[in-house]
Design a protein around this motif. Sequence first.
Motif, PDB file in Angstrom:
ATOM      1  N   GLU A 188     -17.379 -17.374   1.455  1.00  0.00           N
ATOM      2  CA  GLU A 188     -16.004 -16.744   2.094  1.00  0.00           C
ATOM      3  C   GLU A 188     -16.363 -15.063   1.722  1.00  0.00           C
ATOM      4  OE1 GLU A 188     -11.780 -16.165   0.090  1.00  0.00           O
ATOM      5  OE2 GLU A 188     -12.238 -18.358   0.998  1.00  0.00           O
ATOM      6  N   ILE A 189     -15.936 -14.425   2.820  1.00  0.00           N
ATOM      7  CA  ILE A 189     -16.146 -12.896   3.065  1.00  0.00           C
ATOM      8  C   ILE A 189     -14.837 -12.444   3.492  1.00  0.00           C
ATOM      9  CG2 ILE A 189     -18.660 -13.101   2.513  1.00  0.00           C
ATOM     10  CD1 ILE A 189     -18.914 -12.197   5.736  1.00  0.00           C
ATOM     11  N   THR A 190     -14.659 -11.102   3.585  1.00  0.00           N
ATOM     12  CA  THR A 190     -13.930 -10.105   4.304  1.00  0.00           C
ATOM     13  C   THR A 190     -14.641  -9.324   5.318  1.00  0.00           C
ATOM     14  OG1 THR A 190     -12.233 -10.696   2.652  1.00  0.00           O
ATOM     15  CG2 THR A 190     -11.918  -8.840   4.454  1.00  0.00           C
ATOM     16  N   PHE A 191     -14.675  -9.490   6.490  1.00  0.00           N
ATOM     17  CA  PHE A 191     -15.375  -8.969   7.419  1.00  0.00           C
ATOM     18  C   PHE A 191     -14.440  -8.107   8.275  1.00  0.00           C
ATOM     19  CE2 PHE A 191     -17.669  -9.311  11.646  1.00  0.00           C
ATOM     20  CZ  PHE A 191     -18.742  -8.237  11.144  1.00  0.00           C
ATOM     21  N   ASN A 192     -14.621  -6.637   8.477  1.00  0.00           N
ATOM     22  CA  ASN A 192     -13.690  -5.977   8.984  1.00  0.00           C
ATOM     23  C   ASN A 192     -12.207  -5.951   8.768  1.00  0.00           C
ATOM     24  OD1 ASN A 192     -15.893  -4.428   9.794  1.00  0.00           O
ATOM     25  ND2 ASN A 192     -16.111  -5.369  11.888  1.00  0.00           N
ATOM     26  N   GLY A 193     -11.990  -6.521   7.566  1.00  0.00           N
ATOM     27  CA  GLY A 193     -10.440  -6.781   7.155  1.00  0.00           C
ATOM     28  C   GLY A 193      -9.863  -8.160   7.540  1.00  0.00           C
ATOM     29  N   VAL A 194     -11.089  -9.098   8.237  1.00  0.00           N
ATOM     30  CA  VAL A 194     -10.648 -10.364   8.347  1.00  0.00           C
ATOM     31  C   VAL A 194     -11.088 -11.334   7.514  1.00  0.00           C
ATOM     32  CG1 VAL A 194     -10.698 -12.485  10.127  1.00  0.00           C
ATOM     33  CG2 VAL A 194     -10.245  -9.753  10.699  1.00  0.00           C
ATOM     34  N   VAL A 195     -10.578 -12.262   6.584  1.00  0.00           N
ATOM     35  CA  VAL A 195     -11.086 -13.413   5.659  1.00  0.00           C
ATOM     36  C   VAL A 195     -11.667 -14.462   6.845  1.00  0.00           C
ATOM     37  CG1 VAL A 195     -10.561 -14.875   3.824  1.00  0.00           C
ATOM     38  CG2 VAL A 195      -9.274 -12.779   3.927  1.00  0.00           C
ATOM     39  N   GLY A 196     -12.841 -14.782   6.186  1.00  0.00           N
ATOM     40  CA  GLY A 196     -13.383 -15.785   6.794  1.00  0.00           C
ATOM     41  C   GLY A 196     -14.677 -16.489   6.277  1.00  0.00           C
ATOM     42  N   SER A 197     -15.516 -17.167   6.818  1.00  0.00           N
ATOM     43  CA  SER A 197     -16.695 -17.873   6.194  1.00  0.00           C
ATOM     44  C   SER A 197     -17.754 -17.375   6.886  1.00  0.00           C
ATOM     45  CB  SER A 197     -16.456 -19.353   6.195  1.00  0.00           C
ATOM     46  OG  SER A 197     -17.779 -19.880   5.830  1.00  0.00           O
ATOM     47  N   ARG A 198     -18.886 -17.067   6.174  1.00  0.00           N
ATOM     48  CA  ARG A 198     -20.080 -16.733   6.701  1.00  0.00           C
ATOM     49  C   ARG A 198     -21.263 -17.797   6.337  1.00  0.00           C
ATOM     50  NH1 ARG A 198     -23.646 -11.650   4.658  1.00  0.00           N
ATOM     51  NH2 ARG A 198     -23.738 -12.900   2.457  1.00  0.00           N
ATOM     52  N   LEU A 199     -21.729 -18.283   7.612  1.00  0.00           N
ATOM     53  CA  LEU A 199     -22.609 -19.441   7.519  1.00  0.00           C
ATOM     54  C   LEU A 199     -24.087 -18.711   7.781  1.00  0.00           C
ATOM     55  CD1 LEU A 199     -20.903 -22.481   9.260  1.00  0.00           C
ATOM     56  CD2 LEU A 199     -20.926 -22.022   6.753  1.00  0.00           C
ATOM     57  N   ALA A 200     -24.800 -18.803   6.340  1.00  0.00           N
ATOM     58  CA  ALA A 200     -25.991 -17.935   6.489  1.00  0.00           C
ATOM     59  C   ALA A 200     -27.227 -19.135   6.553  1.00  0.00           C
ATOM     60  CB  ALA A 200     -26.238 -17.141   5.364  1.00  0.00           C
ATOM     61  N   SER A 201     -28.000 -18.971   7.578  1.00  0.00           N
ATOM     62  CA  SER A 201     -28.900 -19.979   7.859  1.00  0.00           C
ATOM     63  C   SER A 201     -30.167 -20.006   6.596  1.00  0.00           C
ATOM     64  CB  SER A 201     -30.019 -19.808   9.088  1.00  0.00           C
ATOM     65  OG  SER A 201     -31.033 -20.663   9.256  1.00  0.00           O
ATOM     66  N   MET A 202     -30.355 -21.223   6.028  1.00  0.00           N
ATOM     67  CA  MET A 202     -31.568 -21.402   5.179  1.00  0.00           C
ATOM     68  C   MET A 202     -32.932 -21.142   5.843  1.00  0.00           C
ATOM     69  SD  MET A 202     -29.840 -24.436   3.058  1.00  0.00           S
ATOM     70  CE  MET A 202     -28.390 -24.520   2.138  1.00  0.00           C
ATOM     71  N   LYS A 203     -32.930 -21.331   7.067  1.00  0.00           N
ATOM     72  CA  LYS A 203     -34.357 -21.112   7.897  1.00  0.00           C
ATOM     73  C   LYS A 203     -34.790 -19.850   8.129  1.00  0.00           C
ATOM     74  CE  LYS A 203     -34.494 -25.569   8.676  1.00  0.00           C
ATOM     75  NZ  LYS A 203     -35.582 -26.666   8.480  1.00  0.00           N
ATOM     76  N   ASN A 204     -33.721 -19.131   8.513  1.00  0.00           N
ATOM     77  CA  ASN A 204     -34.177 -17.620   8.783  1.00  0.00           C
ATOM     78  C   ASN A 204     -33.361 -16.403   8.287  1.00  0.00           C
ATOM     79  OD1 ASN A 204     -32.207 -17.585  10.707  1.00  0.00           O
ATOM     80  ND2 ASN A 204     -33.531 -17.625  12.398  1.00  0.00           N
ATOM     81  N   GLY A 205     -32.083 -16.724   7.884  1.00  0.00           N
ATOM     82  CA  GLY A 205     -31.366 -15.927   7.334  1.00  0.00           C
ATOM     83  C   GLY A 205     -30.375 -15.225   8.103  1.00  0.00           C
ATOM     84  N   SER A 206     -30.420 -15.618   9.308  1.00  0.00           N
ATOM     85  CA  SER A 206     -29.523 -15.319  10.536  1.00  0.00           C
ATOM     86  C   SER A 206     -28.025 -15.852  10.151  1.00  0.00           C
ATOM     87  CB  SER A 206     -29.618 -15.548  11.777  1.00  0.00           C
ATOM     88  OG  SER A 206     -30.825 -14.667  12.138  1.00  0.00           O
ATOM     89  N   TYR A 207     -26.774 -15.463  10.484  1.00  0.00           N
ATOM     90  CA  TYR A 207     -25.646 -15.980  10.004  1.00  0.00           C
ATOM     91  C   TYR A 207     -24.694 -15.840  11.303  1.00  0.00           C
ATOM     92  CZ  TYR A 207     -23.433 -11.310   9.480  1.00  0.00           C
ATOM     93  OH  TYR A 207     -22.834 -10.130   9.487  1.00  0.00           O
ATOM     94  N   ILE A 208     -23.590 -16.817  11.109  1.00  0.00           N
ATOM     95  CA  ILE A 208     -22.533 -16.459  12.089  1.00  0.00           C
ATOM     96  C   ILE A 208     -21.369 -16.326  11.186  1.00  0.00           C
ATOM     97  CG2 ILE A 208     -23.541 -17.743  14.098  1.00  0.00           C
ATOM     98  CD1 ILE A 208     -21.932 -20.439  13.265  1.00  0.00           C
ATOM     99  N   PHE A 209     -20.370 -15.686  11.710  1.00  0.00           N
ATOM    100  CA  PHE A 209     -19.067 -15.463  10.775  1.00  0.00           C
ATOM    101  C   PHE A 209     -17.859 -16.324  11.709  1.00  0.00           C
ATOM    102  CE2 PHE A 209     -14.990 -13.126  10.274  1.00  0.00           C
ATOM    103  CZ  PHE A 209     -14.749 -13.078   8.959  1.00  0.00           C
ATOM    104  N   LEU A 210     -17.257 -17.099  10.881  1.00  0.00           N
ATOM    105  CA  LEU A 210     -16.024 -17.647  11.321  1.00  0.00           C
ATOM    106  C   LEU A 210     -14.950 -17.388  10.724  1.00  0.00           C
ATOM    107  CD1 LEU A 210     -17.824 -21.516  10.928  1.00  0.00           C
ATOM    108  CD2 LEU A 210     -17.663 -20.077  13.042  1.00  0.00           C
TER     109      LEU A 210
END
Length: 322
Positions: A192-214
Motif C-alpha cells: 500500500e502506497i500513496t502515489f501523487n496523493g492517491v492511496v492505492g496498492s502497488r503490485l511489484a513483479s517478482m519476475k522483473n521488478g516492474s509494477y502497476i499501481f491500483l
Amino acid sequence: MLCYGITSVTIPSSIKYVGEAAFAGCYNLANVTIDNSKTNVGNYAFNNCFALTGGTINPDQSLSSCPDSNHPHFIDLGLDDGTQWSCCNVGANIPEEYGDYFAWGEISSKDYYYWDTYKWCEGSDNDYDMHNWPEGNNRLTKYNYDSNYGIVDNKYELDLEDDAAYMNSNGNWQMPSSKQLAHLLNNSIEEEITFNGVVGSRLASMKNGSYIFLPYSGEKQYDWCSLLNYEFKYWTRTLAPNSEFKGLHAQAMGSASCYYPRYYGLAVRPVGYEGSGSNVEIIIKEHDIKSSSYYTLDGRMLNGKPTQRGIYITNGRKFVIK
C-alpha cells in the motif's frame, strides 16, 4: 517452503534463480528484498505467504514502469503467461485516476447501479436480499448457468461486445480472466502506497521488478461510491464459479472478497487483448462486409449483418468491427 519462522528474506545479487514454490507457505514472511534485477523468480515462489504485504524489488532502480506520459502503456511484468497489464484503469488518463465504473457486462458508466438498471437482468422481484437470491433475482437474460436465475446460456466469460476494456479501446485491451488475475497475484508483492496523493496498492513483479499501481477506487451501489481510498475492486471477465452466489456474482480482485454482485459499479484494469493476430481482419466500415452468413465466436448465426462492435466469423475467417 513451510518455514513458519521466516519473517524477512533478502535475495542477494549473486542469486540468479529462485526456485518454484521456494518460500510457499511461509505464513509469517512479511518482507522480501530482491537485489538483482535479473534474478528469475519461479512460479508460486511466494504462494500463500499471507503476511507478505510489502517489500523492495530491485532497490537500485526507480521502478518507473511507464516509459513516458502518453498513457496507457502495456506493462511487461515478466509473467510466464505473457500477460501485459495496462498502467491505467479504463477511462483514466493517468495511473492514479480512478477511471470509469462499470456493472459487469456493461460497457458504459451510468448514474445508478442496481438490478433494476442492470443490462442483463429484467429488474428484480424484491429488494436486495443476501439470503434470498433465487426469489429475488430470477430474471437474468445473459451469462447464466442456473435456471433458478433466469435464461440459461451457460456463458462463463464475457463476449467481446460486452467487455468494457475491449469496447473502449478500439480492440487493444480486454478485461483480465480469473486465471490471469491469479497469476498476477501469485507473482507479485503488494504494497500500500500513496502515489501523487492517491492511496492505492502497488503490485511489484517478482519476475522483473516492474509494477502497476491500483488506486483504491472502491465500489458504486445505487447512486453513491463507497470505500473510496480504502479498497481496490476490479472486475475480471469471468463469472463466479458454482457456489452459493452462482452466476449472480462475478469475479474480481478485491480487498474483502473475490465475488461481487454483477450490478455493482467497479473499476476495470485491462490486459492486452489476447485475440489479435494474423488471422484477424480489421474491418472499420460495416458496408465493407460481403457475405450472407455471419456468426458470433460461440457459433451463433446472426440474423443479417452484425451491427455492434465485436469479433465475428464469416467465410471461415475472423473479423473485427470497431
